[in-house]
Each structure stands twice: as C-alpha cells, then as structure tokens.
Scaffold this active site. Structure first.
Site, mmCIF file in Angstrom:
data_model
loop_
_atom_site.group_PDB
_atom_site.id
_atom_site.type_symbol
_atom_site.label_atom_id
_atom_site.label_comp_id
_atom_site.label_asym_id
_atom_site.label_seq_id
_atom_site.Cartn_x
_atom_site.Cartn_y
_atom_site.Cartn_z
ATOM 1 N N LYS A 22 1.634 -21.778 -37.564
ATOM 2 C CA LYS A 22 2.870 -20.983 -37.723
ATOM 3 C C LYS A 22 4.079 -21.925 -37.717
ATOM 4 C CE LYS A 22 4.801 -18.937 -34.048
ATOM 5 N NZ LYS A 22 6.231 -19.236 -33.869
ATOM 6 N N ASN A 23 4.128 -22.830 -36.773
ATOM 7 C CA ASN A 23 5.337 -23.647 -36.607
ATOM 8 C C ASN A 23 5.444 -24.786 -37.606
ATOM 9 O OD1 ASN A 23 6.066 -21.897 -34.632
ATOM 10 N ND2 ASN A 23 5.563 -23.237 -32.922
ATOM 11 N N CYS A 116 11.592 -15.352 -29.914
ATOM 12 C CA CYS A 116 11.056 -14.876 -28.641
ATOM 13 C C CYS A 116 12.100 -15.028 -27.540
ATOM 14 C CB CYS A 116 9.814 -15.682 -28.275
ATOM 15 S SG CYS A 116 8.336 -15.050 -29.068
ATOM 16 N N ARG A 121 18.595 -19.780 -26.445
ATOM 17 C CA ARG A 121 18.114 -20.532 -27.617
ATOM 18 C C ARG A 121 19.305 -20.918 -28.487
ATOM 19 N NH1 ARG A 121 12.430 -18.729 -29.656
ATOM 20 N NH2 ARG A 121 12.313 -20.985 -29.919
ATOM 21 N N ASP A 305 4.560 -24.435 -25.447
ATOM 22 C CA ASP A 305 3.869 -23.266 -26.001
ATOM 23 C C ASP A 305 2.484 -23.067 -25.414
ATOM 24 O OD1 ASP A 305 5.251 -23.623 -29.371
ATOM 25 O OD2 ASP A 305 6.080 -22.873 -27.489
ATOM 26 N N ARG A 397 2.823 -12.067 -33.895
ATOM 27 C CA ARG A 397 3.748 -13.006 -34.542
ATOM 28 C C ARG A 397 3.065 -14.345 -34.786
ATOM 29 N NH1 ARG A 397 9.551 -13.380 -31.932
ATOM 30 N NH2 ARG A 397 9.589 -14.829 -33.664
HETATM 31 C C1 EPZ Z 1 10.227 -24.733 -31.841
HETATM 32 O O1 EPZ Z 1 11.333 -23.952 -31.432
HETATM 33 C C2 EPZ Z 1 9.049 -23.765 -31.885
HETATM 34 N N1 EPZ Z 1 9.308 -22.710 -32.845
HETATM 35 C C3 EPZ Z 1 8.819 -23.158 -30.501
HETATM 36 O O2 EPZ Z 1 7.633 -22.356 -30.588
HETATM 37 C C4 EPZ Z 1 8.563 -24.288 -29.505
HETATM 38 O O3 EPZ Z 1 8.433 -23.739 -28.217
HETATM 39 C C5 EPZ Z 1 9.748 -25.280 -29.534
HETATM 40 O O4 EPZ Z 1 9.956 -25.772 -30.882
HETATM 41 C C6 EPZ Z 1 9.504 -26.474 -28.629
HETATM 42 O O5 EPZ Z 1 8.362 -27.153 -29.033
HETATM 43 C C7 EPZ Z 1 9.183 -22.975 -34.170
HETATM 44 O O6 EPZ Z 1 8.874 -24.081 -34.571
HETATM 45 C C8 EPZ Z 1 9.451 -21.837 -35.099
HETATM 46 P P1 EPZ Z 1 13.676 -26.800 -29.950
HETATM 47 P P2 EPZ Z 1 12.837 -24.585 -31.505
HETATM 48 O O7 EPZ Z 1 14.884 -26.790 -30.783
HETATM 49 O O8 EPZ Z 1 12.959 -25.442 -32.688
HETATM 50 C C9 EPZ Z 1 17.162 -26.802 -26.818
HETATM 51 C C10 EPZ Z 1 6.322 -20.416 -30.341
HETATM 52 O O9 EPZ Z 1 5.920 -19.781 -29.357
HETATM 53 N N2 EPZ Z 1 18.058 -26.675 -27.980
HETATM 54 O O10 EPZ Z 1 12.725 -27.954 -30.052
HETATM 55 O O11 EPZ Z 1 13.796 -23.471 -31.322
HETATM 56 C C11 EPZ Z 1 16.300 -25.580 -26.605
HETATM 57 O O12 EPZ Z 1 17.000 -24.599 -25.845
HETATM 58 C C12 EPZ Z 1 7.751 -20.931 -30.372
HETATM 59 O O13 EPZ Z 1 5.623 -20.687 -31.353
HETATM 60 C C13 EPZ Z 1 19.427 -26.784 -27.777
HETATM 61 O O14 EPZ Z 1 19.899 -26.974 -26.650
HETATM 62 O O15 EPZ Z 1 12.843 -25.466 -30.187
HETATM 63 C C14 EPZ Z 1 15.133 -26.146 -25.844
HETATM 64 O O16 EPZ Z 1 15.473 -26.295 -24.478
HETATM 65 C C15 EPZ Z 1 8.533 -20.585 -29.120
HETATM 66 N N3 EPZ Z 1 20.267 -26.674 -28.842
HETATM 67 C C16 EPZ Z 1 14.949 -27.529 -26.452
HETATM 68 O O17 EPZ Z 1 16.215 -27.829 -27.082
HETATM 69 C C17 EPZ Z 1 19.787 -26.479 -30.127
HETATM 70 O O18 EPZ Z 1 20.597 -26.425 -31.066
HETATM 71 C C18 EPZ Z 1 13.862 -27.619 -27.488
HETATM 72 O O19 EPZ Z 1 14.107 -26.599 -28.436
HETATM 73 C C19 EPZ Z 1 18.385 -26.362 -30.306
HETATM 74 C C20 EPZ Z 1 17.542 -26.478 -29.220
#
Ligand code: EPZ
Length: 417
Positions: A22-23, A116, A121, A305, A397
């Site tokens: 998915k990701n 989610c 986020r 995850d 999802r």
């Molecule tokens: C991706 O989300 C995945 N989703 C998530 O999977 C996964 O948990 C996450 O990466 C971490 O591996 C998809 O790929 C669609 P991040 P993403 O930006 O890109 C902070 C699932 O269950 N952050 O790597 O949103 C954020 O709050 C889902 O399949 C900021 O502060 O995650 C987090 O603490 C859930 N500002 C950290 O960075 C931003 O602009 C990592 O988030 C963006 C993120």
C-alpha cells in the site's frame, strides 16, 4: 455494518503470497500524473486507499481502468489541477499529488490530507521543502493554493526524516531543469520503490534508500509497466499471527531486508526464522518470550506500522515489555479494547508497559485505525471464545480481505454483516 468474527484454537500453517505494498502504491499512483504515456501497474490488491487515489486521478481527468489486479492509467489527458477536500480528506497520501501536479502543471489547489487518526499529522515538512524549490504556497480555507511557476532545481535538507515529504519533493523535482539534491531523506523501502518506478519511466533519481537523493531533471516520462514491492507490514502482520498461534508459515513475495529489524525481534521472542531472497519462513513451537523493550523509529529501525501487532504479541507472551512509540502520539488507541480482552497494559505518554498473559478472552471490540484494527484481529487468534471486531473499514484500507488470507492459513475467521 460488516464485522470480523474470530475464534482462537488454530495454529497457522501453509504458504501465502503477499500483495503489493500500500505505502509503495499510493505514491506511485500520485507519481503516475507525471507520465506522458500509459502507466500499467500489476498485482494490485483491493485496498480502499487505492480506490481513493484512483478516484483523485479520475477527478484530475486521467483515464484509469482496473481489470482484475491490473490498473492502467492514462495521465496524458489530465486537464485539472485541483484535488478536492472531499476526495483527499480520508487519506494521508492525497498530499503526495501536490509535488507531481506542481512538477507537471506548475499550479495546484489541494485540500488538507486526512489519514488514520494516529496522532497529529502535520505537513509542514512538505510545505517547507516545496517552498525551498520556489513554490509559492498559501494555506487558507483548508486548502493549499500553490504556484510553481518559479520552481527550480535546488538543494534542501529535511529537518527530520519524513516518508511523505521525501516522496513529495522527489516528485516535485522530476521535471525541473537541473539537479535537485535532498538531504536527510527517509530511507524506507517504499521511497526506494517510488524512485525505481519513476526511473522505469525515464526519470533520473539516484540515492534513494540513502540519506541523500539526487534528482536530475528530465523533459518527460514515457510509458511503463511496473509491479511494486511486497507489503512488508501485511507480511509482518501474518508473521506475528503465526508467532501468536504457534504455527509454521511461509510468506512469499516479500524482501526479508524490508523487515530486518522485525525478524530480529521475532527471533528474540523464540521464533525460528529462515529468510530467503523473496520469502520468509517462520515457525513457533512454543509461547513467545517477551522482549524487554521495543522502540519505534525511522527505517531501518523498528517500523511504527508494526507496533500495534507487536503490542498484541507482547500482550500474550511470557514476561513483560515496554513499548515506546516515537513517531505518532496516538498509536495506542487499541489498548482499552485489548484490556477489555484481559490484556495487562498501562500507557503513560508515548510508552506502554505490557505484562503478558497466556490467554486473552474473546469480546466485542472496535477498530480505531488500520494497524490497531489488525492488532485486534491478532488478539482474537489467541482469545478464548469468539472476538468480533467492528469498524473494519479501517482494516480494509491496508489489508485485502484479511479474513481470506488468515483463513487460507487455517485461522477460524469470517466477515459477518
Ligand atoms: C507514511 O506516513 C506511511 N503512510 C505511514 O503508514 C507510516 O506510519 C509513516 O510513513 C512512517 O513510516 C504512507 O506511506 C501512505 P512521515 P507519513 O511523514 O509519510 C512527522 C500505515 O498504517 N511529520 O514519515 O505521513 C510525523 O508526524 C500508515 O500504513 C512532520 O512533523 O509519515 C511523524 O512523527 C500510517 N511534518 C514523522 O514525521 C511533516 O510535514 C514521520 O512521518 C510530515 C511528517
């Protein structure tokens, strides 16, 4: 409202092919906007998030046809640059369209993304990075109004590693003249897969999977046929299901290197693991031993995850464990449901202390998000009696009929309405 009904008492045995990730697929679908020809994606699972991304592509004017587990996309006929709040509000990955649309059309209006409810986020890293490339972005009325006319290849360093922000900036740079260099990038396998997908269309992305990614801008991207990597979280979920039930399962179409840390933890729990180049065999003769601690982090550390699945595994293992969730501040939402099933878990701030019990007790519980829902299914595989789980649209999802996969391996689980 559909539910899942699970009964314990069955060890899992057999072999299963893991679907595409998915990701990996969600950013690849966004990246298909950049293609001047046709994108054909193979081995596509039935995830509702994929349907939502295809709906956004169609709303932009792209031709999207799904036949069986193949999707064909004609992005050449895209004639809109607006991603509505309505279509984007339920998924996080909708924001990844921003980089692709700006790269190709130099203008975009996009609603704030959803996803989610696992804590805050933000998208500040996405916005900072795109502004560093010269995009003008105004946030108001729940939308981002973006002007990319003055965008140009630049060098940018992320203040923290973000999968989505790394993917967004990669896409935003593909058609920019010159070389864009991104530092402190996320190194997840899904980021690497997006780069491989883009390069299969004639892009020139180097260094994905390392801290520094360089994108050499190209004029246009040609057609491609592509199959994404296996879903490491689905694979990890089924490995944990095997560990919980004491079975013996072969998980195919997965790169063990994408689950390195998870396999190490499962081995520490007492599971026997054989990793081959595209499959993983796991057997668990006896009840797992608890890990002392689990701390989530960015790849290659323990994936957030997989935290929900391991919370359930620790809840039925021998001993006690402290789980620290360092990425999201709302990822212990299934704890009250597990406690209802007899689990011994205390949560304070971003830590959960888990004291394992031999057997949970079946109950009616509710999924609160995708991975927490899967964690409740795993709990049902151990619990005495029946466990019913509602709100399973969360689980759909990111799992393609989880009940079908687990039944194939011998679990007693069905979808009831
Ligand atoms: C991706 O989300 C995945 N989703 C998530 O999977 C996964 O948990 C996450 O990466 C971490 O591996 C998809 O790929 C669609 P991040 P993403 O930006 O890109 C902070 C699932 O269950 N952050 O790597 O949103 C954020 O709050 C889902 O399949 C900021 O502060 O995650 C987090 O603490 C859930 N500002 C950290 O960075 C931003 O602009 C990592 O988030 C963006 C993120």
């Amino acid at each position: 409202m559909e539910k899942l009904k699970v009964h314990s008492g069955h060890k899992l045995f057999g072999s299963i092919d893991i679907c595409s990730s998915k990701n990996a697929l969600l950013p690849i679908l966004a990246g298909s906007v950049l293609c001047d020809g046709e994108v054909t994606l193979l081995n596509i699972p039935n995830f509702s998030d994929i349907d939502k991304m295809c709906a956004i592509l169609r709303s932009l004017g792209a031709g999207v046809v799904r036949f069986g587990n193949t999707i064909s996309i004609n992005a050449k006929i895209i004639d809109k640059t607006v991603v509505s709040y309505e279509l984007g509000k339920d998924i996080r990955a909708s924001i990844i369209f921003l980089g692709a649309i700006l790269s190709k059309f130099k203008t975009c209006k996009i609603g704030q993304p959803g996803g989610c409810m696992i804590g805050s986020r933000p998208i500040d890293l996405h916005i900072k990075g795109l502004r560093a490339l010269g995009a003008k972005i105004i946030e108001e009325h729940g939308y981002l109004f973006c002007d990319g006319k003055d965008m140009k290849a630049s060098t940018f360093t992320f203040e923290k590693q973000s999968v989505g922000a790394t993917e967004n900036l990669m896409l935003a740079s593909i058609l920019l003249k010159g070389n864009t260099i991104l530092h402190n990038c996320a190194k997840e396998p899904e980021v690497v897969d997006l780069a491989n997908f883009l390069n299969s269309m004639g892009a020139n992305v180097c260094g994905a999977g390392t801290n520094t990614i360089t994108i050499y801008g190209v004029e246009k991207l040609h057609s491609t046929t592509y199959q994404a990597i296996g879903d490491r979280i689905v694979a990890g979920t089924y490995l944990v299901a095997t560990a919980i039930t004491g079975g013996n399962v072969e998980i195919c179409n997965i790169n063990p290197k994408h689950l390195g840390y998870v396999l190490k933890k499962l081995a520490f729990c007492g599971c026997n693991i054989i990793a081959k180049n595209d499959r993983i065999l796991l057997s668990a003769e006896k009840r797992c031993k608890s890990l002392k601690s689990i701390t989530t982090g960015v790849f290659p550390k323990f994936p957030t995850d997989m935290q929900s699945a391991f919370l359930t595994l620790m809840a039925v293992s021998k001993g006690s464990c402290v789980i620290q969730e360092k990425l999201f501040d709302g990822r212990f939402k299934q704890v009250p449901e597990l406690v209802k099933m007899g689990a011994k878990i205390d949560v304070f701030c971003n830590m959960a202390k888990v004291v394992g019990v031999e057997r949970l007790s079946g109950a009616d519980v509710s999924a609160t998000d995708l991975r927490a829902g899967a964690g409740l299914v795993l709990a049902g595989l151990n619990a005495d009696g029946y466990t019913t789980i509602d709100n399973i649209h969360f689980i759909d999802r990111g799992y393609d009929h989880i009940e079908r996969d687990l039944s194939l391996l011998g679990a007693e689980i069905e979808r009831i309405s």
